[in-house]
Design a protein around this motif. Sequence first.
Motif, PDB file in Angstrom:
ATOM      1  N   ASN A 128       0.850  -1.050  -0.114  1.00 49.61           N
ATOM      2  CA  ASN A 128      -0.042   0.037   0.155  1.00 49.61           C
ATOM      3  C   ASN A 128       1.032   1.367   0.006  1.00 49.61           C
ATOM      4  O   ASN A 128       2.127   1.143   0.078  1.00 49.61           O
ATOM      5  CB  ASN A 128      -0.963  -0.072   1.163  1.00 49.61           C
ATOM      6  CG  ASN A 128      -0.036  -0.136   2.771  1.00 49.61           C
ATOM      7  OD1 ASN A 128       0.908   0.309   2.534  1.00 49.61           O
ATOM      8  ND2 ASN A 128      -0.829  -0.692   3.469  1.00 49.61           N
ATOM      9  N   ALA A 129       0.296   2.458   0.112  1.00 50.45           N
ATOM     10  CA  ALA A 129       1.092   3.559   0.190  1.00 50.45           C
ATOM     11  C   ALA A 129       2.334   3.660   1.220  1.00 50.45           C
ATOM     12  O   ALA A 129       3.314   4.459   0.990  1.00 50.45           O
ATOM     13  CB  ALA A 129       0.121   4.986   0.114  1.00 50.45           C
ATOM     14  N   THR A 147      -2.001   2.412 -10.109  1.00 50.11           N
ATOM     15  CA  THR A 147      -3.203   2.878  -9.489  1.00 50.11           C
ATOM     16  C   THR A 147      -3.968   1.927  -8.608  1.00 50.11           C
ATOM     17  O   THR A 147      -4.202   0.981  -9.104  1.00 50.11           O
ATOM     18  CB  THR A 147      -4.296   3.353 -10.535  1.00 50.11           C
ATOM     19  OG1 THR A 147      -3.474   4.200 -11.514  1.00 50.11           O
ATOM     20  CG2 THR A 147      -5.529   3.965  -9.855  1.00 50.11           C
ATOM     21  N   PRO A 148      -4.204   2.216  -7.411  1.00 51.18           N
ATOM     22  CA  PRO A 148      -4.578   1.465  -6.280  1.00 51.18           C
ATOM     23  C   PRO A 148      -6.249   0.834  -6.968  1.00 51.18           C
ATOM     24  O   PRO A 148      -6.987   1.754  -7.499  1.00 51.18           O
ATOM     25  CB  PRO A 148      -4.980   2.026  -5.184  1.00 51.18           C
ATOM     26  CG  PRO A 148      -3.731   3.419  -5.156  1.00 51.18           C
ATOM     27  CD  PRO A 148      -3.729   3.504  -6.551  1.00 51.18           C
ATOM     28  N   GLY A 149      -6.527  -0.429  -6.618  1.00 53.91           N
ATOM     29  CA  GLY A 149      -7.697  -0.723  -6.994  1.00 53.91           C
ATOM     30  C   GLY A 149      -7.860  -1.323  -8.610  1.00 53.91           C
ATOM     31  O   GLY A 149      -9.074  -1.521  -9.015  1.00 53.91           O
ATOM     32  N   THR A 150      -6.678  -1.424  -9.117  1.00 58.81           N
ATOM     33  CA  THR A 150      -6.710  -2.000 -10.594  1.00 58.81           C
ATOM     34  C   THR A 150      -5.516  -2.911 -10.414  1.00 58.81           C
ATOM     35  O   THR A 150      -4.731  -3.246  -9.925  1.00 58.81           O
ATOM     36  CB  THR A 150      -6.167  -0.611 -11.494  1.00 58.81           C
ATOM     37  OG1 THR A 150      -4.780  -0.239 -11.415  1.00 58.81           O
ATOM     38  CG2 THR A 150      -7.322   0.474 -11.397  1.00 58.81           C
ATOM     39  N   ASN A 151      -5.645  -3.475 -11.938  1.00 59.83           N
ATOM     40  CA  ASN A 151      -4.593  -4.744 -12.083  1.00 59.83           C
ATOM     41  C   ASN A 151      -3.247  -3.846 -12.877  1.00 59.83           C
ATOM     42  O   ASN A 151      -3.150  -4.384 -13.935  1.00 59.83           O
ATOM     43  CB  ASN A 151      -5.079  -5.648 -12.847  1.00 59.83           C
ATOM     44  CG  ASN A 151      -6.053  -6.805 -12.319  1.00 59.83           C
ATOM     45  OD1 ASN A 151      -6.333  -6.554 -11.210  1.00 59.83           O
ATOM     46  ND2 ASN A 151      -6.308  -7.811 -12.889  1.00 59.83           N
ATOM     47  N   GLU A 152      -2.771  -3.064 -12.251  1.00 56.70           N
ATOM     48  CA  GLU A 152      -1.622  -2.341 -12.609  1.00 56.70           C
ATOM     49  C   GLU A 152      -0.389  -2.891 -11.709  1.00 56.70           C
ATOM     50  O   GLU A 152      -0.627  -2.868 -10.562  1.00 56.70           O
ATOM     51  CB  GLU A 152      -1.961  -0.799 -12.725  1.00 56.70           C
ATOM     52  CG  GLU A 152      -2.905  -0.620 -13.730  1.00 56.70           C
ATOM     53  CD  GLU A 152      -2.950   1.112 -13.830  1.00 56.70           C
ATOM     54  OE1 GLU A 152      -3.678   1.492 -14.790  1.00 56.70           O
ATOM     55  OE2 GLU A 152      -2.420   1.787 -12.782  1.00 56.70           O
ATOM     56  N   ALA A 198       2.489  -4.510  -6.759  1.00 57.83           N
ATOM     57  CA  ALA A 198       1.173  -3.959  -7.087  1.00 57.83           C
ATOM     58  C   ALA A 198       0.387  -3.854  -5.945  1.00 57.83           C
ATOM     59  O   ALA A 198       0.907  -4.040  -4.773  1.00 57.83           O
ATOM     60  CB  ALA A 198       0.325  -5.211  -7.968  1.00 57.83           C
ATOM     61  N   ASP A 199      -0.836  -3.399  -6.122  1.00 56.30           N
ATOM     62  CA  ASP A 199      -1.983  -3.022  -5.113  1.00 56.30           C
ATOM     63  C   ASP A 199      -1.958  -4.280  -4.191  1.00 56.30           C
ATOM     64  O   ASP A 199      -2.419  -5.287  -4.627  1.00 56.30           O
ATOM     65  CB  ASP A 199      -3.156  -2.161  -5.506  1.00 56.30           C
ATOM     66  CG  ASP A 199      -3.994  -1.950  -4.465  1.00 56.30           C
ATOM     67  OD1 ASP A 199      -3.598  -1.380  -3.369  1.00 56.30           O
ATOM     68  OD2 ASP A 199      -5.212  -2.327  -4.663  1.00 56.30           O
ATOM     69  N   ILE A 200      -1.806  -4.259  -2.870  1.00 51.31           N
ATOM     70  CA  ILE A 200      -2.012  -5.299  -2.056  1.00 51.31           C
ATOM     71  C   ILE A 200      -3.520  -5.875  -1.944  1.00 51.31           C
ATOM     72  O   ILE A 200      -3.646  -7.140  -1.751  1.00 51.31           O
ATOM     73  CB  ILE A 200      -1.444  -4.958  -0.766  1.00 51.31           C
ATOM     74  CG1 ILE A 200      -1.639  -6.241   0.209  1.00 51.31           C
ATOM     75  CG2 ILE A 200      -2.337  -3.973   0.064  1.00 51.31           C
ATOM     76  CD1 ILE A 200      -0.987  -5.933   1.658  1.00 51.31           C
ATOM     77  N   ARG A 201      -4.366  -4.946  -2.058  1.00 55.13           N
ATOM     78  CA  ARG A 201      -5.846  -5.417  -1.917  1.00 55.13           C
ATOM     79  C   ARG A 201      -6.265  -6.260  -3.349  1.00 55.13           C
ATOM     80  O   ARG A 201      -7.039  -7.280  -3.333  1.00 55.13           O
ATOM     81  CB  ARG A 201      -6.635  -4.473  -1.783  1.00 55.13           C
ATOM     82  CG  ARG A 201      -6.667  -3.619  -0.467  1.00 55.13           C
ATOM     83  CD  ARG A 201      -7.893  -2.624  -0.158  1.00 55.13           C
ATOM     84  NE  ARG A 201      -7.537  -1.942   1.088  1.00 55.13           N
ATOM     85  CZ  ARG A 201      -7.785  -2.247   2.025  1.00 55.13           C
ATOM     86  NH1 ARG A 201      -8.208  -3.725   2.323  1.00 55.13           N
ATOM     87  NH2 ARG A 201      -7.416  -1.758   3.310  1.00 55.13           N
ATOM     88  N   SER A 211      -8.067 -11.317   4.429  1.00 53.35           N
ATOM     89  CA  SER A 211      -7.629 -10.130   5.050  1.00 53.35           C
ATOM     90  C   SER A 211      -6.299 -10.589   5.644  1.00 53.35           C
ATOM     91  O   SER A 211      -5.746  -9.811   6.383  1.00 53.35           O
ATOM     92  CB  SER A 211      -8.477  -9.487   5.964  1.00 53.35           C
ATOM     93  OG  SER A 211      -8.974 -10.480   7.043  1.00 53.35           O
ATOM     94  N   SER A 212      -5.577 -11.424   5.149  1.00 54.61           N
ATOM     95  CA  SER A 212      -4.359 -11.911   5.870  1.00 54.61           C
ATOM     96  C   SER A 212      -3.192 -11.503   4.703  1.00 54.61           C
ATOM     97  O   SER A 212      -3.197 -11.097   3.916  1.00 54.61           O
ATOM     98  CB  SER A 212      -4.116 -13.637   5.639  1.00 54.61           C
ATOM     99  OG  SER A 212      -4.066 -13.976   4.189  1.00 54.61           O
TER     100      SER A 212
END
Length: 395
Positions: A128-129, A147-152, A198-201, A211-212
């Motif tokens: 994350n940030a 970009t968070p929330g994307t497959n980038e 990449a974005d952890i979520r 959520s691990s």
Amino acid sequence: MRSLLSQIATVTAMNIRSLPRRLWMSLAMVLASAVVVAILLAFLAMARGFEVTMNGAGSDGVAILMREGAAAELNSVVLREQLNLIEESAGIARDAEGPLVSPELYVIVDGIKKSTGTEANIPLRGLNARGMAMRENMQLIEGRMFTPGTNEMIVGAGVLREFDGFDIGREVRFGKNVWTVVGVFSTGGNVFESELWADIRMIQSHYDRGSSYQSIRVQLEKAGDLAPLEETIAREPRLNLDVQTEREFFAGQGKQLQYIAIFGRVISFIMALGALAGALNTMYTSVADRAREIATLRALGFGNFSAFCGTIAEALVLAAAGGVLGSLAAFVFFDGLNASTLGGSFTQVVFKFEMSPDLFVQGALLALLIGFVSGFFPAWRAARIPVIVAFRNGV
């Protein structure tokens, strides 16, 4: 003393001037020494480059927490509840937004190595940030941040050098998921450059992690001070976690390639024995070739010791020339060479061979050792040749 030094200088000069008469055998000794030194330096440069890559990622100001007993992130699991407890611990630096804590995921994906065209494991790290901000030496060298929330995703500079298909704008498929490369980052040449970020979520979602997490990185209030975190873990039974500084963690991961340096020394020692055999033959031939000259000098009053030192000096000169040649070859062919090998989590670590001054010193010492040992016994023979026998038989 001056007379003795003058005698040694005279005999040494005579020996060096006579080298063209034994040109090919002398060159064989030089090349044998060069090969041994080059191989030793290649192995040592490999081990040194890997060590620098691993240790460069570590910081005493950052601690890493993983499941108790886990030797690598891949084997660790950290629950959301544990993350919450750690965030409340003393000893963690905080800013206006809260504790400087970075929960992270670490999964393995496939890449194609440019050098062999074969598949190899690459780590895909979820961040994350906060995780980005805690890596102070990280900088984008091409493109933009994902970009968070994307497959980038963004790729390490090491991955881009060693693997195909990770150029900016390329779409990369891992299983059922397609990711778009939007940037390239550098972290100063350390192990993080061997990763994809990449974005952890998104990684939690795609890899069914709920959520691990697998590790937690925290910025310490005082560099190297783990006591507050250790106290928190000790009194809270739900925190079955181990904590260590990031520097300690990566130093432990880097120990796995120490065997490279050991293996290189063993191989070099074995080859040095072969080089010694050839060098001894060269030096005995040198003594036989100069027997009449040595006998003449001794008849003129030169001592045994000058003959001994002159022969030793000849051997050292030839071995030193081989050492210089081998060091030069190692520098030209190996310094800065890109390579990759399996790291502690069975993923590829990209690193560069690194030639440093102390490695050249080791190579020089090995060459001089070969020269001294190969010259000692022939020099002893040269010092003990009876003058009459030498003239009669041309020993």
